[in-house]
Write a protein that holds these residues in place. Sequence first.
Motif, PDB file in Angstrom:
ATOM      1  N   GLN A  86     -15.610  -5.811  18.801  1.00 29.07           N
ATOM      2  CA  GLN A  86     -15.313  -4.387  18.649  1.00 29.07           C
ATOM      3  C   GLN A  86     -15.002  -3.733  19.990  1.00 29.07           C
ATOM      4  O   GLN A  86     -14.264  -2.749  20.054  1.00 29.07           O
ATOM      5  CB  GLN A  86     -16.503  -3.676  17.991  1.00 29.07           C
ATOM      6  N   GLU A  87     -15.561  -4.265  21.054  1.00 30.32           N
ATOM      7  CA  GLU A  87     -15.435  -3.646  22.375  1.00 30.32           C
ATOM      8  C   GLU A  87     -14.259  -4.167  23.191  1.00 30.32           C
ATOM      9  O   GLU A  87     -13.885  -3.566  24.185  1.00 30.32           O
ATOM     10  CB  GLU A  87     -16.717  -3.890  23.172  1.00 30.32           C
ATOM     11  N   ILE A  88     -13.672  -5.300  22.788  1.00 26.29           N
ATOM     12  CA  ILE A  88     -12.689  -5.959  23.644  1.00 26.29           C
ATOM     13  C   ILE A  88     -11.452  -5.089  23.877  1.00 26.29           C
ATOM     14  O   ILE A  88     -10.947  -4.427  22.963  1.00 26.29           O
ATOM     15  CB  ILE A  88     -12.278  -7.329  23.053  1.00 26.29           C
ATOM     16  N   LYS A  89     -10.979  -5.100  25.123  1.00 25.67           N
ATOM     17  CA  LYS A  89      -9.773  -4.383  25.518  1.00 25.67           C
ATOM     18  C   LYS A  89      -8.949  -5.297  26.417  1.00 25.67           C
ATOM     19  O   LYS A  89      -9.479  -6.244  27.013  1.00 25.67           O
ATOM     20  CB  LYS A  89     -10.129  -3.097  26.261  1.00 25.67           C
ATOM     21  N   PRO A  90      -7.646  -5.038  26.527  1.00 21.88           N
ATOM     22  CA  PRO A  90      -6.800  -5.914  27.359  1.00 21.88           C
ATOM     23  C   PRO A  90      -7.315  -6.098  28.781  1.00 21.88           C
ATOM     24  O   PRO A  90      -7.230  -7.195  29.337  1.00 21.88           O
ATOM     25  CB  PRO A  90      -5.444  -5.207  27.343  1.00 21.88           C
TER      26      PRO A  90
ATOM     27  N   LYS B   7     -13.667 -16.420  17.036  1.00 25.21           N
ATOM     28  CA  LYS B   7     -14.743 -15.661  16.398  1.00 25.21           C
ATOM     29  C   LYS B   7     -15.741 -15.176  17.441  1.00 25.21           C
ATOM     30  O   LYS B   7     -16.085 -15.886  18.389  1.00 25.21           O
ATOM     31  CB  LYS B   7     -15.441 -16.515  15.345  1.00 25.21           C
ATOM     32  N   GLU B   8     -16.198 -13.940  17.266  1.00 20.94           N
ATOM     33  CA  GLU B   8     -17.027 -13.315  18.286  1.00 20.94           C
ATOM     34  C   GLU B   8     -18.388 -13.985  18.454  1.00 20.94           C
ATOM     35  O   GLU B   8     -19.029 -13.843  19.499  1.00 20.94           O
ATOM     36  CB  GLU B   8     -17.221 -11.836  17.978  1.00 20.94           C
ATOM     37  N   GLU B   9     -18.830 -14.764  17.466  1.00 22.55           N
ATOM     38  CA  GLU B   9     -20.106 -15.465  17.595  1.00 22.55           C
ATOM     39  C   GLU B   9     -20.103 -16.421  18.783  1.00 22.55           C
ATOM     40  O   GLU B   9     -21.147 -16.705  19.373  1.00 22.55           O
ATOM     41  CB  GLU B   9     -20.422 -16.247  16.304  1.00 22.55           C
TER      42      GLU B   9
ATOM     43  N   GLY C  19     -10.914  -6.763  13.106  1.00 26.22           N
ATOM     44  CA  GLY C  19     -10.024  -7.499  13.991  1.00 26.22           C
ATOM     45  C   GLY C  19      -9.060  -6.628  14.763  1.00 26.22           C
ATOM     46  O   GLY C  19      -8.225  -7.130  15.518  1.00 26.22           O
ATOM     47  N   ARG C  20      -9.154  -5.306  14.609  1.00 22.23           N
ATOM     48  CA  ARG C  20      -8.184  -4.400  15.226  1.00 22.23           C
ATOM     49  C   ARG C  20      -8.148  -4.529  16.745  1.00 22.23           C
ATOM     50  O   ARG C  20      -7.085  -4.626  17.355  1.00 22.23           O
ATOM     51  CB  ARG C  20      -8.501  -2.961  14.828  1.00 22.23           C
TER      52      ARG C  20
END
Length: 235
Positions: free
Chosen positions: A13-17, A84-86, A109-110
């Motif tokens: 949810q937190e990931i950014k480029p 997968k984030e896990e 997944g947005r």
Amino acid sequence: MTEKDKPRRSPGQEIKPEHIKRWGPTWSRRVGQFLAHGVWNTEIIGAQHVPSTGRVLLAANHTGIIDGPLLHGCIPRGSHFIIKEEAFQGWTGPLMRNAGQIPVDRGTGRAALQTALALLNEDRVVGVFPEGTRGRGDVSSAKAGIAWLAVRAKAPVQPVAILGTRLPGQKRSHIPGFRAKLAVVFGEPFHAAPDDAATGRAAVQAAADRVQAEMSRHVEAAIALTGLDLPDSAQ
């Protein structure tokens, strides 16, 4: 509500480029190469089909637990995979982040898709497992995320068949033994949508249908070429 009481957001949810370490694939690809050729006996076919420059959306089937690191080492360029984030939690978290990989919240997944789009717009290689999880690997279905990226980034889709990581009768958790015969077969890139295609829902669905059909055909051809078959089922 204090900061301590607020629910924590997941890595996906937190990931950014700007969080993605562009230098990560430089070292992590070497780990994959060692696994592919030092631990297992991997035949790489069609690597010349991977464009040496420019954006590429790499799409692979998914049957075994080792598919990600194996493929990462077989691609002739550095790559950033949606994973997968896990895998970004616990002791593997720092490894995945420093390898430059992209965590995905499988609820929406947005954030992962927006991050992957930014990397493609930098003319990088982004890898996706369109089936979404380990299964039989015949690509009988494909998630819409890869189609959305193909349409938005106008990136060619590179089909890849990974074979031997889980054979008939083996469980989803199977890890191939030392010097097991594996194969990674690259197909020719194709455009899932015309360059002038719209970017709406209909265009994404049409692209998803083409990705699924092209990948399914590629996996069947790779099986005939290598003699390595898929597992009996998704279990």
